[in-house]
Write a protein that holds these residues in place. Structure first.
Motif, PDB file in Angstrom:
ATOM      1  N   HIS A  64       0.807  -1.226   0.000  1.00  0.00           N
ATOM      2  CA  HIS A  64       0.000   0.000   0.000  1.00  0.00           C
ATOM      3  C   HIS A  64       0.842   1.279   0.000  1.00  0.00           C
ATOM      4  CE1 HIS A  64      -3.984  -1.889   0.465  1.00  0.00           C
ATOM      5  NE2 HIS A  64      -3.313  -2.827   1.104  1.00  0.00           N
ATOM      6  N   TYR A  65       2.084   1.160  -0.441  1.00  0.00           N
ATOM      7  CA  TYR A  65       2.950   2.345  -0.504  1.00  0.00           C
ATOM      8  C   TYR A  65       3.577   2.503  -1.885  1.00  0.00           C
ATOM      9  CZ  TYR A  65       2.481   2.215   4.568  1.00  0.00           C
ATOM     10  OH  TYR A  65       1.975   2.194   5.851  1.00  0.00           O
ATOM     11  N   GLY A  66       2.858   2.110  -2.900  1.00  0.00           N
ATOM     12  CA  GLY A  66       3.387   2.249  -4.251  1.00  0.00           C
ATOM     13  C   GLY A  66       4.665   1.441  -4.428  1.00  0.00           C
ATOM     14  N   GLU A  67       5.575   2.001  -5.198  1.00  0.00           N
ATOM     15  CA  GLU A  67       6.809   1.286  -5.523  1.00  0.00           C
ATOM     16  C   GLU A  67       7.877   1.417  -4.444  1.00  0.00           C
ATOM     17  OE1 GLU A  67       7.613   3.174  -9.195  1.00  0.00           O
ATOM     18  OE2 GLU A  67       6.190   1.964 -10.341  1.00  0.00           O
ATOM     19  N   ASN A  68       7.610   2.221  -3.402  1.00  0.00           N
ATOM     20  CA  ASN A  68       8.617   2.446  -2.369  1.00  0.00           C
ATOM     21  C   ASN A  68       8.311   1.730  -1.058  1.00  0.00           C
ATOM     22  OD1 ASN A  68      10.188   4.018  -4.055  1.00  0.00           O
ATOM     23  ND2 ASN A  68       9.214   5.933  -3.440  1.00  0.00           N
ATOM     24  N   GLY A  69       7.355   0.808  -1.102  1.00  0.00           N
ATOM     25  CA  GLY A  69       6.982   0.095   0.111  1.00  0.00           C
ATOM     26  C   GLY A  69       8.117  -0.690   0.731  1.00  0.00           C
ATOM     27  N   ARG A  70       9.056  -1.157  -0.100  1.00  0.00           N
ATOM     28  CA  ARG A  70      10.179  -1.955   0.432  1.00  0.00           C
ATOM     29  C   ARG A  70      10.997  -1.176   1.458  1.00  0.00           C
ATOM     30  NH1 ARG A  70      10.536  -2.362  -4.936  1.00  0.00           N
ATOM     31  NH2 ARG A  70      12.425  -1.081  -4.961  1.00  0.00           N
ATOM     32  N   PHE A  71      11.087   0.131   1.265  1.00  0.00           N
ATOM     33  CA  PHE A  71      11.864   0.965   2.187  1.00  0.00           C
ATOM     34  C   PHE A  71      11.318   0.880   3.612  1.00  0.00           C
ATOM     35  CE2 PHE A  71      12.472   5.003   4.409  1.00  0.00           C
ATOM     36  CZ  PHE A  71      13.846   5.152   4.337  1.00  0.00           C
ATOM     37  N   LEU A  72      10.011   0.708   3.743  1.00  0.00           N
ATOM     38  CA  LEU A  72       9.370   0.713   5.067  1.00  0.00           C
ATOM     39  C   LEU A  72       9.326  -0.657   5.730  1.00  0.00           C
ATOM     40  CD1 LEU A  72       6.331   3.059   4.315  1.00  0.00           C
ATOM     41  CD2 LEU A  72       8.371   3.627   5.634  1.00  0.00           C
ATOM     42  N   ARG A  73       9.780  -1.677   5.029  1.00  0.00           N
ATOM     43  CA  ARG A  73       9.641  -3.042   5.549  1.00  0.00           C
ATOM     44  C   ARG A  73      10.184  -3.188   6.976  1.00  0.00           C
ATOM     45  NH1 ARG A  73       8.892  -8.161   3.538  1.00  0.00           N
ATOM     46  NH2 ARG A  73       9.849  -9.830   4.740  1.00  0.00           N
ATOM     47  N   HIS A  74      11.394  -2.737   7.208  1.00  0.00           N
ATOM     48  CA  HIS A  74      12.019  -2.926   8.520  1.00  0.00           C
ATOM     49  C   HIS A  74      11.286  -2.152   9.612  1.00  0.00           C
ATOM     50  CE1 HIS A  74      14.934  -2.400  11.801  1.00  0.00           C
ATOM     51  NE2 HIS A  74      15.380  -3.579  11.429  1.00  0.00           N
ATOM     52  N   VAL A  75      10.971  -0.872   9.359  1.00  0.00           N
ATOM     53  CA  VAL A  75      10.355  -0.070  10.422  1.00  0.00           C
ATOM     54  C   VAL A  75       8.931  -0.527  10.716  1.00  0.00           C
ATOM     55  CG1 VAL A  75      11.821   1.929   9.969  1.00  0.00           C
ATOM     56  CG2 VAL A  75       9.594   1.774   8.835  1.00  0.00           C
ATOM     57  N   LEU A  76       8.208  -1.004   9.693  1.00  0.00           N
ATOM     58  CA  LEU A  76       6.852  -1.481   9.925  1.00  0.00           C
ATOM     59  C   LEU A  76       6.839  -2.789  10.707  1.00  0.00           C
ATOM     60  CD1 LEU A  76       5.089  -0.694   6.515  1.00  0.00           C
ATOM     61  CD2 LEU A  76       4.678   0.422   8.704  1.00  0.00           C
ATOM     62  N   TYR A  77       7.776  -3.660  10.405  1.00  0.00           N
ATOM     63  CA  TYR A  77       7.857  -4.913  11.164  1.00  0.00           C
ATOM     64  C   TYR A  77       8.345  -4.662  12.590  1.00  0.00           C
ATOM     65  CZ  TYR A  77       6.754  -8.357   7.557  1.00  0.00           C
ATOM     66  OH  TYR A  77       6.092  -9.144   6.637  1.00  0.00           O
ATOM     67  N   ASN A  78       9.194  -3.653  12.754  1.00  0.00           N
ATOM     68  CA  ASN A  78       9.770  -3.363  14.068  1.00  0.00           C
ATOM     69  C   ASN A  78       8.785  -2.642  14.979  1.00  0.00           C
ATOM     70  OD1 ASN A  78      12.144  -3.760  15.616  1.00  0.00           O
ATOM     71  ND2 ASN A  78      12.602  -1.572  15.457  1.00  0.00           N
ATOM     72  N   PHE A  79       7.857  -1.900  14.395  1.00  0.00           N
ATOM     73  CA  PHE A  79       6.797  -1.238  15.164  1.00  0.00           C
ATOM     74  C   PHE A  79       5.545  -1.275  14.304  1.00  0.00           C
ATOM     75  CE2 PHE A  79       4.331   2.337  16.847  1.00  0.00           C
ATOM     76  CZ  PHE A  79       4.426   2.103  18.214  1.00  0.00           C
ATOM     77  N   ASN A  80       4.732  -2.316  14.511  1.00  0.00           N
ATOM     78  CA  ASN A  80       3.608  -2.571  13.616  1.00  0.00           C
ATOM     79  C   ASN A  80       2.300  -1.974  14.132  1.00  0.00           C
ATOM     80  OD1 ASN A  80       2.564  -4.390  15.563  1.00  0.00           O
ATOM     81  ND2 ASN A  80       3.701  -6.100  14.674  1.00  0.00           N
ATOM     82  N   ASN A  81       1.214  -2.299  13.447  1.00  0.00           N
ATOM     83  CA  ASN A  81      -0.076  -1.726  13.821  1.00  0.00           C
ATOM     84  C   ASN A  81      -0.530  -2.173  15.210  1.00  0.00           C
ATOM     85  OD1 ASN A  81      -0.287  -4.288  12.682  1.00  0.00           O
ATOM     86  ND2 ASN A  81      -2.114  -3.838  11.478  1.00  0.00           N
ATOM     87  N   ASP A  82      -0.240  -3.410  15.585  1.00  0.00           N
ATOM     88  CA  ASP A  82      -0.584  -3.860  16.942  1.00  0.00           C
ATOM     89  C   ASP A  82       0.213  -3.091  17.991  1.00  0.00           C
ATOM     90  OD1 ASP A  82      -2.446  -5.748  16.097  1.00  0.00           O
ATOM     91  OD2 ASP A  82      -0.939  -7.322  15.895  1.00  0.00           O
ATOM     92  N   ASP A  83       1.478  -2.842  17.713  1.00  0.00           N
ATOM     93  CA  ASP A  83       2.317  -2.075  18.642  1.00  0.00           C
ATOM     94  C   ASP A  83       1.767  -0.661  18.816  1.00  0.00           C
ATOM     95  OD1 ASP A  83       4.151  -4.204  18.906  1.00  0.00           O
ATOM     96  OD2 ASP A  83       5.229  -3.560  17.111  1.00  0.00           O
ATOM     97  N   LEU A  84       1.337  -0.073  17.714  1.00  0.00           N
ATOM     98  CA  LEU A  84       0.801   1.291  17.769  1.00  0.00           C
ATOM     99  C   LEU A  84      -0.476   1.342  18.602  1.00  0.00           C
ATOM    100  CD1 LEU A  84       0.920   4.240  16.847  1.00  0.00           C
ATOM    101  CD2 LEU A  84      -0.257   3.568  14.745  1.00  0.00           C
ATOM    102  N   LEU A  85      -1.374   0.397  18.376  1.00  0.00           N
ATOM    103  CA  LEU A  85      -2.616   0.366  19.144  1.00  0.00           C
ATOM    104  C   LEU A  85      -2.341   0.103  20.617  1.00  0.00           C
ATOM    105  CD1 LEU A  85      -4.911  -1.629  16.676  1.00  0.00           C
ATOM    106  CD2 LEU A  85      -4.759   0.848  16.983  1.00  0.00           C
ATOM    107  N   ASP A  86      -1.377  -0.760  20.920  1.00  0.00           N
ATOM    108  CA  ASP A  86      -1.021  -1.044  22.315  1.00  0.00           C
ATOM    109  C   ASP A  86      -0.515   0.208  23.021  1.00  0.00           C
ATOM    110  OD1 ASP A  86      -1.740  -3.677  22.161  1.00  0.00           O
ATOM    111  OD2 ASP A  86       0.294  -4.447  21.857  1.00  0.00           O
ATOM    112  N   PHE A  87       0.244   1.025  22.299  1.00  0.00           N
ATOM    113  CA  PHE A  87       0.759   2.266  22.890  1.00  0.00           C
ATOM    114  C   PHE A  87      -0.393   3.117  23.415  1.00  0.00           C
ATOM    115  CE2 PHE A  87       1.565   6.814  22.383  1.00  0.00           C
ATOM    116  CZ  PHE A  87       2.716   6.992  23.143  1.00  0.00           C
ATOM    117  N   PHE A  88      -1.435   3.270  22.613  1.00  0.00           N
ATOM    118  CA  PHE A  88      -2.564   4.110  23.021  1.00  0.00           C
ATOM    119  C   PHE A  88      -3.474   3.399  24.020  1.00  0.00           C
ATOM    120  CE2 PHE A  88      -1.248   6.211  19.088  1.00  0.00           C
ATOM    121  CZ  PHE A  88      -1.245   7.541  19.494  1.00  0.00           C
ATOM    122  N   ARG A  89      -3.631   2.097  23.874  1.00  0.00           N
ATOM    123  CA  ARG A  89      -4.479   1.361  24.818  1.00  0.00           C
ATOM    124  C   ARG A  89      -3.914   1.427  26.232  1.00  0.00           C
ATOM    125  NH1 ARG A  89      -5.276  -3.234  20.470  1.00  0.00           N
ATOM    126  NH2 ARG A  89      -7.395  -2.753  19.733  1.00  0.00           N
TER     127      ARG A  89
END
Length: 409
Positions: A64-89
């Motif tokens: 979902h990031y066009g042709e540059n999604g590969r750049f985000l692979r490491h940071v997204l796996y290292n802090f994913n959507n569950d991690d983000l929701l846990d921060f606020f919960r």
């Protein structure tokens, strides 16, 4: 002159989260914000309800990031959507998701997201300075420090984070300053253009059909009479342009002069549809063509408009000439619209282009050109689809940058 450990330019999600993750009692972390309040663009996200992230897997996120999604692979796996929701919960805010997988705070208030971020900054003694318009940044090689100039003073810092956003929604403060700062420090800026934006069409035929939408239709992009890309998504007709998630997400690939073709009947094989359509016309000869088209579950006003464009009046199926029949099929399976222009930055949700990803460490967000210079968020050459993908990327990049700075302080 004021001495700091870390200066962060911009108090959007990327800047605030970078600060939260690099702060500490013995560290002076300062955020410089040109506006009188923080997170102005965040407050507009999701029409004020804040579509924070998406409930898909992180592996699926990368598509979902066009042709540059590969750049985000490491940071997204290292802090994913569950991690983000846990921060606020952990700080008292829960979430809900809709049928499309978009995740919102249960209060449906973007302010509640911002408020938690600001409280966390306060708790960690992050100093947010408002109404501080940065005029320029330099790197002093002798002192090995960054100097950040505002109207009132110069800030001297060991670390600098540029988290200024892009150029979209300029009224919120995203006016492209970060590109100028990055370029002055030696970074390449990839060509900029609006993204997640509506498409304005030459001789737009659907002005009176504003509000009509189509779910999961086929959309193709043509350039110089050649199909270069296709997708499936929702399309919304407005009184001025074509929009909807499918068009907005597709806009990152579009330039003026391209042709968008929409398959309103969602058929995967045009020839099969043509054969079946002709057969049904012949077996329903006494039925009015307008009535016949109800089978395809198209909005009534849209059918009337299509028939008008195709030059078909009150005719029965048996009365339809071959020429009109072919024109009608074309309208249904590959309606062509030439793009006059893309929606400008004031209505675009994101910016395409930015600081070259080749010059930034994908694991830490640190510059490969200048040590202790970091980037986070939309200022980089990566933009996501609608659905919470851009905010997730901003938080994940902020987490990566903040943790790496903390490690090196």
């Amino acid at each position: 002159m004021e001495i700091c450990d870390v200066v962060i330019i911009g108090s959007g999600p990327a800047g605030l989260f970078t600060a939260i993750n690099c702060s500490g009692d013995d560290r002076k972390v300062v955020i410089l914000e040109k506006n009188k309040t923080a997170g102005r663009k965040l407050l507009l996200s999701g029409a004020g309800q804040c579509n924070l992230t998406h409930d898909g897997s992180i592996k699926e996120f990368l598509n979902h990031y066009g042709e540059n999604g590969r750049f985000l692979r490491h940071v997204l796996y290292n802090f994913n959507n569950d991690d983000l929701l846990d921060f606020f919960r952990k700080r008292g805010l829960d979430f809900i998701s809709n049928e499309n997988g978009k995740i919102f705070p249960e209060t449906l208030k973007a302010f509640d997201i911002l408020n938690i971020l600001l409280k966390e900054c306060e708790k960690r003694r992050v100093d947010i300075r408002y109404n501080k318009n940065v005029k320029g940044v330099i790197y002093d090689k002798e002192e090995r420090k960054f100097k950040i100039k505002t109207v009132e003073k110069v800030y001297k810092s060991n670390f600098l984070v540029i988290a200024t956003g892009g150029k979209s929604y300029g009224a919120t403060g995203s006016t492209g300053d970060g590109y100028r700062f990055a370029n002055s420090l030696g970074h390449t800026i990839e060509p900029l253009a609006p993204s997640l934006t509506p498409l304005f069409i030459k001789k737009y035929p659907f002005k009176e059909l504003s509000g009509i939408s189509f779910e999961n239709v086929f959309i193709s992009l043509w350039r110089n009479n050649r199909k270069i890309r296709e997708t499936v998504g929702d399309v919304l007709l407005t009184h001025r342009n074509i929009s909807g998630p499918g068009i907005l997400n597709f806009s990152r690939y579009v330039v003026a002069g391209d042709v968008i073709k929409i398959n309103f009947v969602r058929t995967e094989n045009e020839e099969d549809f043509r054969s079946e359509f002709v057969r049904k016309l012949q077996s329903n000869g006494k039925i009015m063509i307008k009535t016949f088209l109800k089978e395809y579950l198209l909005p009534k006003r849209f059918v009337e408009k299509i028939l008008k464009i195709a030059g078909i009046e009150e005719e029965k199926c048996s009365q339809l000439s071959k020429e009109k029949r072919n024109e009608l099929i074309k309208m249904l399976v590959s309606f062509p619209m030439e793009v006059e222009k893309l929606g400008d930055y004031h209505i675009a949700m994101a910016t395409r282009g930015g600081v070259s990803l080749k010059e930034v460490n994908h694991k830490t967000m640190e510059s490969k050109i200048l040590k202790r210079l970091y980037f986070a968020g939309e200022v980089l050459d990566v933009d996501g689809d609608t659905g919470g993908y851009n905010l997730q990327a901003a938080f994940s990049m902020g987490y990566a940058a903040g943790r790496d700075i903390a490690k090196n302080l």
